[in-house]
Structures are given as structure tokens and as C-alpha cells.
Design a protein around this motif. Sequence first.
Motif, short mmCIF file in Angstrom:
data_model
loop_
_atom_site.label_atom_id
_atom_site.label_comp_id
_atom_site.label_asym_id
_atom_site.label_seq_id
_atom_site.Cartn_x
_atom_site.Cartn_y
_atom_site.Cartn_z
N ALA A 1 84.92 53.06 -111.17
CA ALA A 1 83.67 53.83 -111.17
C ALA A 1 83.66 54.85 -112.31
CB ALA A 1 83.49 54.53 -109.82
N GLU A 2 84.82 55.46 -112.55
CA GLU A 2 84.93 56.44 -113.63
C GLU A 2 84.71 55.78 -115.00
OE1 GLU A 2 88.00 59.94 -115.22
OE2 GLU A 2 88.69 58.42 -113.78
N ARG A 3 85.23 54.56 -115.15
CA ARG A 3 85.04 53.85 -116.42
C ARG A 3 83.57 53.54 -116.66
NH1 ARG A 3 90.00 50.65 -115.68
NH2 ARG A 3 88.74 48.90 -114.96
N LEU A 4 82.83 53.24 -115.59
CA LEU A 4 81.42 52.88 -115.73
C LEU A 4 80.56 54.09 -116.12
CD1 LEU A 4 80.96 50.47 -112.67
CD2 LEU A 4 80.96 49.85 -115.10
N THR A 5 81.04 55.29 -115.82
CA THR A 5 80.24 56.49 -116.09
C THR A 5 80.85 57.39 -117.16
OG1 THR A 5 81.36 57.66 -114.28
CG2 THR A 5 79.30 56.51 -113.75
N ARG A 6 81.93 56.95 -117.79
CA ARG A 6 82.60 57.80 -118.78
C ARG A 6 81.67 58.07 -119.96
NH1 ARG A 6 87.61 54.69 -121.42
NH2 ARG A 6 87.92 56.81 -122.20
N PRO A 7 81.68 59.25 -120.56
CA PRO A 7 80.84 59.57 -121.70
C PRO A 7 81.29 58.80 -122.96
CG PRO A 7 81.56 61.56 -120.57
CD PRO A 7 82.39 60.43 -120.04
N LEU A 8 80.33 58.33 -123.70
CA LEU A 8 80.59 57.60 -124.95
C LEU A 8 79.72 58.16 -126.06
CD1 LEU A 8 80.35 53.89 -123.66
CD2 LEU A 8 82.46 55.18 -124.06
N LEU A 9 80.14 57.95 -127.28
CA LEU A 9 79.29 58.15 -128.45
C LEU A 9 79.00 56.77 -129.02
CD1 LEU A 9 80.94 61.16 -130.35
CD2 LEU A 9 78.96 61.20 -128.82
N ALA A 10 77.76 56.52 -129.37
CA ALA A 10 77.36 55.24 -129.97
C ALA A 10 76.83 55.50 -131.38
CB ALA A 10 76.28 54.56 -129.13
N THR A 11 77.12 54.59 -132.29
CA THR A 11 76.53 54.71 -133.63
C THR A 11 75.06 54.32 -133.55
OG1 THR A 11 77.09 52.43 -134.25
CG2 THR A 11 78.73 54.15 -134.72
N ASN A 12 74.28 54.77 -134.51
CA ASN A 12 72.85 54.48 -134.52
C ASN A 12 72.60 52.97 -134.58
OD1 ASN A 12 70.03 55.29 -134.77
ND2 ASN A 12 70.18 54.51 -136.87
N TYR A 13 73.44 52.24 -135.36
CA TYR A 13 73.30 50.79 -135.46
C TYR A 13 73.54 50.14 -134.10
CZ TYR A 13 74.71 45.97 -136.47
OH TYR A 13 74.85 44.60 -136.46
N THR A 14 74.55 50.61 -133.37
CA THR A 14 74.87 50.07 -132.05
C THR A 14 73.72 50.32 -131.07
OG1 THR A 14 77.18 50.63 -132.51
CG2 THR A 14 76.63 50.03 -130.25
N ALA A 15 73.20 51.54 -131.10
CA ALA A 15 72.12 51.89 -130.18
C ALA A 15 70.88 51.03 -130.45
CB ALA A 15 71.78 53.37 -130.34
N SER A 16 70.58 50.80 -131.75
CA SER A 16 69.40 49.98 -132.10
C SER A 16 69.62 48.53 -131.69
CB SER A 16 69.14 50.07 -133.60
OG SER A 16 68.88 51.40 -133.98
N LEU A 17 70.82 48.03 -131.91
CA LEU A 17 71.13 46.63 -131.61
C LEU A 17 71.05 46.34 -130.12
CD1 LEU A 17 72.16 43.90 -132.84
CD2 LEU A 17 74.48 44.72 -132.35
N LEU A 18 71.56 47.26 -129.30
CA LEU A 18 71.65 47.04 -127.86
C LEU A 18 70.50 47.70 -127.10
CD1 LEU A 18 75.50 47.53 -127.33
CD2 LEU A 18 74.24 45.40 -127.75
N GLY A 19 69.57 48.32 -127.82
CA GLY A 19 68.45 48.98 -127.16
C GLY A 19 68.89 50.14 -126.30
N MET A 20 69.84 50.93 -126.78
CA MET A 20 70.42 52.01 -125.98
C MET A 20 69.65 53.31 -126.17
SD MET A 20 74.48 51.39 -126.58
CE MET A 20 74.91 52.43 -125.20
#
Length: 806
Positions: A568-587
Motif C-alpha cells: 500500500a505504501e508503494r502505491l501511494t509513495r510520492p514521485l517526481l515525473a518529468t514533463n515528457y513522462t507526464a505528457s506521455l502517460l496523461g499524468m
Amino acid sequence: MIKNYFKIAWRSLWKHKAYSFINIVGLSIGLTACLIVATVVFDELSYDHQWKKANDIYRVISISNNVNGEQPMPVSFAGLGPVLKTTFPEVTDYCRMSVSKERLQLGNLKQGIAFQQLFAESSVWNVLDFNIIKGNPQKYIKGYVNLVITKKIQQQYFAGQNPIGKLIYTQPEFGKPEPCLITGVIDHIPQNSHLRADFISIVEFRASDNHLPQKGEGYSFYPQYILLKPGTSVNAFTAKVNQWYAKQPGAKEANYSFNFQPIKDVYLRSDFSGVQAVHGSIKNVYIFAGVAALLLVIACINFINLTISRVFNRSKETGIRKVLGAEKFQLIIRFLSESLIFFILSFALAILLYPLFIKPVETFLDHQLVLNLYNGSFLIITIGCVFGVSLLTGLYPAWYLSRPKPIVILRNKLTSDVQLNVLKKGLVIGQFVISVTIIMATIIVHNQLDYMNNKDLGFDKNDLLNISFTDWAESGAAFKQTVKKIPGVQNVSIANWAPAGGSGSMSREVSVPGQKGKIDVFFIEGDADLPATLGFKLRQGRMLNPALTTDAMNSDSSMSGTSAATKAERLTRPLLATNYTASLLGMKVNKTVADVEGVPVGIIEDFNSESLHNKLKPTFIQAVNDSKYGNMLVRVKPGYEKSALIGISAAYKSFYPEKTFDYNWSGDQIDNQYKAEFKLQRLFTCFSLLIIFLACLGLFGLVSFTAEQRVKEIGIRKVLGASVSNIITLISKDYLALVMISVVIASPIAWYAMNKWLQDFAYRISIQWWVFALTGILALLIAFVTVSFQSVKAALANPVKSLRSE
């Protein structure tokens, strides 16, 4: 008769010293450069050809098939080799082996001495062949790493001793020292092999590594080589293996296929720098071979041009010989003998110059050349090639000089030949097309490297110290705080990734919205100080905060925790995403995404985790609170580099006295990714200077003969009032026009060739018009200076002397 021909040819060379000097210098430089480059080319082509079974040895290439297309890797499942041997009768044997760095406790240094080791299993003796001097290394002794050292190591560290049976220890970056038993001594591991190393470490793999992973199991990868039966069709075998693997349990989930690369192709036709430290480039071989040929071509063009330019000076000699009964064939032999003498003298000088330059070339290449001019077969081939080139080069001038009829020559009726002028102009244009193309290529390579050096990578590569990957043990946190207090240190982070260290510290397949299949997404793991240390730039949300304990997980839980709370902790752990990653995955910030364990709390600007040869990779940054293993990245204030390094080194030795303080500046590591390109730039610069010199040397000779032939015309023009500038223009304009034509011809050639070269970079410059304009101006300026030197001399000559002489 032949003796007389050579005697007369020698006298002619001695009489016309300026002509002879220009020809011999030009040919010597061309031959020397050609010999050196040919040595490098033949050495590059010889890699891994020396193994007796080389025709039947193949490296396994695994191909990951996903949304991004086929992605080849020079590693495969640990158990693939053993399974292939038991399944397919075509496979005689297999060996898992690779080259890596290892420290051995030899000599008096506590930290040990760094060597390159060939890490392999005992089947290596069935696949590769080594010259064994001492011991019986084929017999594996259980309980130890079996060490097979080279003769060089024996002489250096075991002089006067028998090293067989001696026990020495490794000095690893992390973990405890491991005992190694010396079981043999070999002559050497060939330098011209991508498996180049200082010794061989023979190990025994676990039984669990000898089978293919089943569905749901983890993957373990190793570089592997297989030995096929002689005469096996590799294409048929590859198809057979892939059909078989597609039916294995877990194959559909793994989504891999396999290819088999001949060991002879591994060095030149691979670009897996992360796995394969020693590798070349077949493209560079083609470039080197082409440049070597061009250097020789320009030298030969000079010889042809200068020789046929003397047709008027040699015309009476030819006429008299014909009147006295000389046949055309005899005259051709006469002039060919002169050509041969030029090449013999030039080749002799080239042989003297060769050893002066071959050692610096080896230093430049960072390894010894196995093949060189002093190898018997290479020398014989070289002599044969030089003899052939001398005959081909001298054939046309010899034929042309023997052609005029004696009555025309002796009555001074020999006029300018249109075909001769066209040939001379064509050769001059050819020389400068080559020169201008090389100049343009040099400028474009320089601009591309300058672009890569100055491109914003998304983080600050300057003043970033990288202490190499190691085991920080329980002292890691204390050492980090000590380093942080050193004057000049701005920030410190421990991470499993460092700049120029690849795409990330781990990866997983993730679904892409609106697309079928999955892509590889990479994760970079470190402590929460990593973003600030690297200098990432925030676009949305927030950065990871070292003060928030919830921003980082325990490293063991992060990797393999199985409890419900950990999952459960892994599913909610804080992450940083690159702008390219966010655009690609619709994040979006604080919104979860399918297949991704964690929630992006911030979106940062894109950064290049790999070299600019590769496109951006989808990347996440995640934090752990107890990094025991990894690189330590230290951000240093500008101007404090030296003092901070001294302080960090002292702190390291106090915390880890048994370890070696191994560090690099990240800027240097990033630049090393383009080491091949920097070498190419220096080679292009060197070659361009040589080619321009040879072209100008030939042009200087041509202008000299032109001024000599037009000496009376120049005298008359001066008497009639022509100025020095008028005479210079008269002599120069034709040659400068030829250079302009060369620029026009060379421009599309250079654009096409360099555009193909630039395609190897995901981030590249566009070729600007000013490159061609600048090159044209440089070429015209160089040609004008060369022509003007002799033109001014002719223009300043006393016309009385030129008109009075007969």
C-alpha cells in the motif's frame, strides 16, 4: 637498358630539385598518413578473428518487443545458454562471460590494484583458445574464484615465484573481500578483442541460473556466447530458437526474441557501451579508410599534374629520343622509371616517418595496435600496393610525354593541348573538392560537439562530484553529513544513479493511454536531496522534501517488501515525473496512473539521463531514506572545487580507510559519452590540415610552372605598362575560379555525408548556409595566398632578363 633508364631518371630528378622536392614531400606525407590510417583500419578489422573457432562463436542478443519497437540488448536470460545446449543439437557449448573492473590485493597498496577481468565460467576453455604457460586452469577447483593471470602480471607481481596455488583477495567496492586461487598463467589475452582484459576469473554459476524464468519469476541477465557446430545455418537456427521460445511458459509476458551476432562483428557492429566497454565503429572504419585513400589520391594528383605540366620542358628531350629511334614503348618505360624512383624515395621516407607517428596514434587510441607495418604480410602487401600505385599514377604522364611527333617538337610547334588543360583543371578541382569537403565536415563535427557541450540537459552538470558506487554501510548517513559541512559543499545525495549512468536504476513496463502494448518506464532512486543536488527545475506541484518522512521509503521495502502495508505504501509513495513522462502517460499532479506504483507530487522539466545520441526516456524520481548502496553526488560551489575535493577525500579516508576514494566530475563523465566524436573531430582537423597542405603544395608547383612557361608574356605585359596587381590577377584568376567550382561541387557532397552522420544523434544541429560560405572563403583565401606567393615573384621579375633570354 633498364639500368640506364633508372640512371637517367635519377639525373633528371637531381637536376630539377624544386620539382623533385615538391613531388617527394607530397608523396611522402600522403604515403605516411595512408600507412598509419591503414594500420588503424586493418587493426580494427582484425578484432576477434584470431580465435580458432571464431567462425562458429556467436553472442546472444535479446530483443525486447514493446510499443517503442525492437530494443536489442547484448544480454540474455541467465539460463538461456544451458537450455539451448540441451535442447538444440546445433549448440556445441556456451559460455557466460563479460569484462569488468576488479581490484586485487597485490603489491603494497591496501586498496588493491585495479585491473580489467574477464569474468567467465569454465566452459570458456572450450569456446576461446588461450596459450597456457603454467598450471592446469581447465580443471575448476571448487570453493574459490579460479584466477588465471597473464604472463605480464606474473612478471610484475610474482617475479622469481611460482604463482600457481597462491591465494589472493579481491578488494570490492561493496561486500567482503573474496578469496581467489591462482590456477594458471596464460601468455596474454589479445589486445584486438572486445574481451580484452588483464586476467580471467573463472566462477561456477548457481543451479538456479541454469533454467529459463517461468511466468511470474524475476529475470536474471548475463552476456552469453554460444558455439555452434561448423556449417550451421545461423538464420535457420535463429528462426528455430524463436519458434521454440514462443511456446515456453512465460514467453508471452516476457515478450522477447533472440538474435545471434557473430563474434567477429561484436567489436565494430555494437553500440552497447554500458555492457561492452571495448567497442569500435564500422562507420569510423569507413571514414578512416576513405580519408587515407583521399590523402593518397591528392598526393598522386599532385604528381600527375606536376609531371604533365612539364610537357613543354621535356618536349625536346622526347623529340630527340624519337629522332634517334626510340619507340613509344621505350619512352613510356623511361618516364615510368622516373615515376617509380619518386615513389621508392617517398616510400623510404614514409617508412622512416612511420615509427615516429605510430606510437602517438596508439596513445590517442588508448591501446596497442596488434597489426602494424612490421608484420611480414602487411609489409609485403604495402610494398605491392605502393608499386601498383606508382605504375598507375605514372602511366598517364608517361604516355602523354611520349606522344608528340618529333617534327612538331623540334620546330617548337607544340601548342597547348585542350585535353591536357581540361585534365589539369579537372585534377585541381578534384583536389579542392576533397579539401573543401573535409573542411566542411570538420566545421560541422565541431558545431555538433559544441552544441552537445552547451545544451541544457535539464540539470547542472558542472561542479558536480560523483563518488563511485559503493557500500556505505551503517556510516553512510554520518559520512554524508560530514561532507555536507565541508566548506564549498552546497548539497549531497546518495543515489543508485548518476549522470551518464544510463536511463535509470530500474525499469518496468507501463501501459500507454490510447495505445496497445506497453513501454519501458525508468525509475531513478536516491534520497530526497537528489533533486536539489542535481538542480532539477520544477514545472508543477512540489519537489521531494527531505524534512517529510513520508516522501521516502525504506530501501528494502521499496524493492521487495511483500506485506500488505508495504504494498500500500508503494502505491501511494510520492514521485517526481518529468514533463515528457507526464505528457506521455496523461499524468496530473497527485493523480495515480495505471501500472505506476506511486503518486506524482511534482512535475519537473525534462532532463537527459542518457547521451544525446538517445531520445528522452519516460522517467520517475523516487526517494528512499536509508541508501546504503549507490553513488554519492556532491554539489560544489564554483571556485571551491580543489579545496572541497581535498576535504572530501580526507573525510572518506577517515570513514573508509580500506577503500579507494574513486571519484569523477560528472561533467567529465558526460563528455566521455562523446569520446568517439571528440576523437573524430581531432582526426578530421588533422586530416583537413594535411589534405589542404598537399593541395596547396600541388597548386604551388603548378603556379610555378605556369609562371615559368609564361615568363616572356609577363615580361612583355610589364614593358607595356602592366602593374604587379595586373600580373597577379592574370596568373591567379584561373586557379581561383577552379577553387570556386570546387566549393560548388563539394557543398552538396558534404551536406549529404554530414547529414547522414548527424542522424546518429537524437539531438542535433541543422547544417547552416554559413558553413558553406565560410568554407568557400577559407578555401579561396588559402588558394589565393598559395598562388600569390609565386605570382608576386613572377610579377617582380626583371622583364629585361626574361625577354633577352633564349
